[in-house]
Design an enzyme around this catalytic site. Sequence first.
Site, PDB file in Angstrom:
ATOM      1  N   CYS A 135       0.831  -1.202   0.000  1.00 52.69           N
ATOM      2  CA  CYS A 135       0.000   0.000   0.000  1.00 52.69           C
ATOM      3  C   CYS A 135       0.868   1.256   0.000  1.00 52.69           C
ATOM      4  O   CYS A 135       1.346   1.686   1.044  1.00 52.69           O
ATOM      5  CB  CYS A 135      -0.927  -0.020   1.209  1.00 52.69           C
ATOM      6  SG  CYS A 135      -1.892   1.480   1.338  1.00 52.69           S
ATOM      7  N   CYS A 138      -0.462   4.125   2.122  1.00 53.89           N
ATOM      8  CA  CYS A 138      -0.300   3.959   3.574  1.00 53.89           C
ATOM      9  C   CYS A 138       1.157   4.200   3.972  1.00 53.89           C
ATOM     10  O   CYS A 138       1.424   4.809   4.998  1.00 53.89           O
ATOM     11  CB  CYS A 138      -0.640   2.544   4.043  1.00 53.89           C
ATOM     12  SG  CYS A 138      -2.067   1.821   3.278  1.00 53.89           S
ATOM     13  N   ASP A 139       2.086   3.655   3.204  1.00 54.00           N
ATOM     14  CA  ASP A 139       3.475   3.574   3.660  1.00 54.00           C
ATOM     15  C   ASP A 139       4.462   4.457   2.906  1.00 54.00           C
ATOM     16  O   ASP A 139       5.614   4.579   3.314  1.00 54.00           O
ATOM     17  CB  ASP A 139       3.951   2.110   3.576  1.00 54.00           C
ATOM     18  CG  ASP A 139       3.099   1.197   4.438  1.00 54.00           C
ATOM     19  OD1 ASP A 139       2.613   1.666   5.484  1.00 54.00           O
ATOM     20  OD2 ASP A 139       2.902   0.026   4.068  1.00 54.00           O
TER      21      ASP A 139
END
Length: 316
Positions: A135, A138-139
């Site tokens: 992701c 997200c990261d």
Amino acid sequence: MSEKTKVLIIGSGPAGYTAAIYAARAGLKPVLFTGGQPGGQLTTTNDVENFPGYPEGINGPQMMIDLQKQAERFGTVINYGLVTGVDFSGYPHKVTVDENRTVEAEAVIIATGASAKYLGLPSEEKYANRGVSACAVCDGYFYRGKEVAVVGAGDSAAEESTYLSKLCTKVHLIVRREEMRASKIMQQRVLNTPNIEIHWNSETEEVLGDDQGVNGVRVRNNKTGEKKVIPIQGFFLAIGHKPNTDIFKGQLDMDEAGYLKVTPGSTHTNVEGVFAVGDVADKVYRQAVTAAGSGCMGALDAEKFLAAREMEMAHS
Ligand code: NDP
């Protein structure tokens, strides 16, 4: 002692929340279990530009917060829990939550969606959360100013590479064939981004690293056999998804890829009173708007099913 509800919804993506909005507005007081990723896949994306009604686009996580609020406004009970088992062999249907809580439901709407796929390399597992991620949204932030790789060639890979290119010094896009399957407009964005380098006909052999985490990836050109190591600190997967249907195996009909089968044009599964909506039953369209639409269908199908049952009971 089991808890009892009329309508139980499993999953909290656009399909689950839309089913909740419709079921709640029909006075069915639905109970929704969010699953392990409250808000679903859209919480891992940034701008959603193709959901009708948002001319300027909308932030994915914000959209899910809004959908949750809308479902709650009409009386949906939202529970942060993971459904770990189901028993559809009798009636009412039984659902186990977090291994230890049993809920009985007259109708169940399954909206468990799909999860990111991994290549299945031991090194990928070894560096999970230490440089390997599925992701980018997200990261990606953790890799700002660094070099990263993205594997895949679909819209996700195109979107994630473009996203990462704004944070990272360089993005290596590892494509296993000599073309991408992403839509033309998204491919064009990738090709027009100077700090994205595409490695065509390339397969990932191993993610490399040390105690600090990932520091490279070894790829092999499947045309020439040539191998090379690309120095990177982040390795992102964008190779598609797997439907979240393991807990329904042996209980509901599914296709060879694990997607739940529904009667065409409806959300009915092979078990009466169990409905499947969103990506868990859709390997073709997989869009937020189609998931939301099918969530609406699921609630209407459940409502009709419950009304017919009540009529039957009244006359028996
Ligand atoms: P897709 O299934 O469309 O694409 C998966 C990609 O991963 C393919 O290019 C495939 O390669 C590649 N792949 C699969 N397995 C491997 C492997 N083992 N090694 C290397 N590469 C592999 O998935 P997406 O997640 O990209 O998209 C899913 C759906 O969501 C699509 O309908 C897409 O249009 C939509 N989407 C839309 C977005 C938007 O509009 N903003 C954003 C993201 C997704 P190959 O081509 O060789 O099979």
